[in-house]
Design an enzyme around this catalytic site. Structure first.
Site, PDB file in Angstrom:
ATOM      1  N   GLU A  41      12.882  -4.324   8.420  1.00  0.00           N
ATOM      2  CA  GLU A  41      13.023  -3.261   9.413  1.00  0.00           C
ATOM      3  C   GLU A  41      14.501  -3.093   9.763  1.00  0.00           C
ATOM      4  O   GLU A  41      15.252  -4.062   9.801  1.00  0.00           O
ATOM      5  CB  GLU A  41      12.219  -3.616  10.661  1.00  0.00           C
ATOM      6  N   LYS A 114       6.007   3.823  12.132  1.00  0.00           N
ATOM      7  CA  LYS A 114       5.620   2.711  12.994  1.00  0.00           C
ATOM      8  C   LYS A 114       4.865   3.209  14.225  1.00  0.00           C
ATOM      9  O   LYS A 114       5.350   4.056  14.965  1.00  0.00           O
ATOM     10  CB  LYS A 114       6.864   1.924  13.416  1.00  0.00           C
ATOM     11  N   CYS A 154       6.722  -4.872  11.974  1.00  0.00           N
ATOM     12  CA  CYS A 154       7.134  -5.707  13.101  1.00  0.00           C
ATOM     13  C   CYS A 154       6.068  -5.825  14.199  1.00  0.00           C
ATOM     14  O   CYS A 154       5.090  -6.542  14.035  1.00  0.00           O
ATOM     15  CB  CYS A 154       8.456  -5.177  13.654  1.00  0.00           C
TER      16      CYS A 154
END
Length: 265
Positions: A41, A114, A154
């Protein structure tokens, strides 16, 4: 078997410098035989402030970061899971934190924005991604030669329902920039849990060190097998993690403990 690799970086505010690092580490992985490589990321830019990435936001399908990833995949004839980059969101002052996947021909084959945005405050340590990022809304997967690959980023790791929505995967990828504080407590246990409950491989590609902006990320890029065993690990600093996705292991785990077939919800 398919050899896969996770790249670990300590990204900087300098995009060109990060390009050089990513190119070197991806080349190293490809030279060792990796057929799928993932970047972490925020690999293209870890700015001095969270807002710095806005200046580097690209339109989908065009821009130097996307061109770099496409060329890298084609040069090494690999599947490249491109960590995340900032894409234009349509909201002023905010971007999408987007994962793009490129095939061995350099063509973009999948996209995931995301969904879950990190927020954490403890003492003087505080993060709020929603100030500069617009959340995505759609689950992301793609079909690789060895099976379905689920896409996550994440903080998504804390939301198991996202992974169930992917369907049965052979591999789940988790590009990340986990903080050292939360990583020490939760990173490995969450990765192993996602592998165990979904009975698949999990490949996590992390930021891992002290960045120029003062932020410390946890690192510990790893490959976890469907039984929850960590097969390869890099604790801190730049480097790569390599390991095999073995369909025989996957089949044996699912046959001996058919938990996916026992689901009732």
């Amino acid at each position: 078997m398919t050899l896969v690799a996770a790249v670990q970086m300590v990204s900087t505010p300098d995009v060109a410098e990060n390009f050089d690092t990513a190119a070197r580490l991806v080349a190293e992985a490809a030279q060792q035989g990796a057929q799928l490589v993932t970047l972490p990321e925020y690999w293209p830019i870890m700015g001095m402030t969270d807002a710095d990435k806005i200046a580097h936001a690209e339109q989908a399908g065009d821009g130097p970061i996307q061109q770099f990833m496409s060329a890298l995949a084609a040069r090494h004839r690999i599947w490249l899971v491109g960590g995340t980059l900032p894409l234009v969101s349509g909201q002023e002052g905010k971007v999408l934190n987007t994962l793009l996947v490129y095939g061995p021909d350099g063509q973009a084959v999948s996209r995931y924005d995301k969904i879950h945005l990190f927020g954490f405050t403890r003492g003087e340590e505080s993060y709020n991604e929603s100030k500069t990022i617009v959340p995505g809304s759609a689950v992301g997967t793609f079909e690789a030669p060895f099976g379905r690959v689920g896409l996550s980023v994440c903080y998504d790791l804390r939301f198991p329902e996202l992974y169930r929505a992917m369907g049965e995967c052979t591999l789940i990828v988790v590009p990340a920039a986990f903080t050292h504080t939360t990583g020490m407590a939760h990173w490995e246990v969450l990765l192993r849990a996602r592998a165990i409950e979904n009975q698949c491989y999990v490949l996590a590609s992390a930021q891992g060190g002290v960045h120029r902006n003062g932020r410390r990320t946890f690192g510990h890029s790893m490959l976890v097998d469907p039984w929850g065993e960590v097969k390869s690990l890099l604790r801190e600093g730049e480097g790569i993690v390599l390991g095999n996705v073995d369909p025989g292991v996957l089949a044996r785990v699912r046959e001996s403990l058919p938990a996916l077939k026992h689901r009732t919800l």
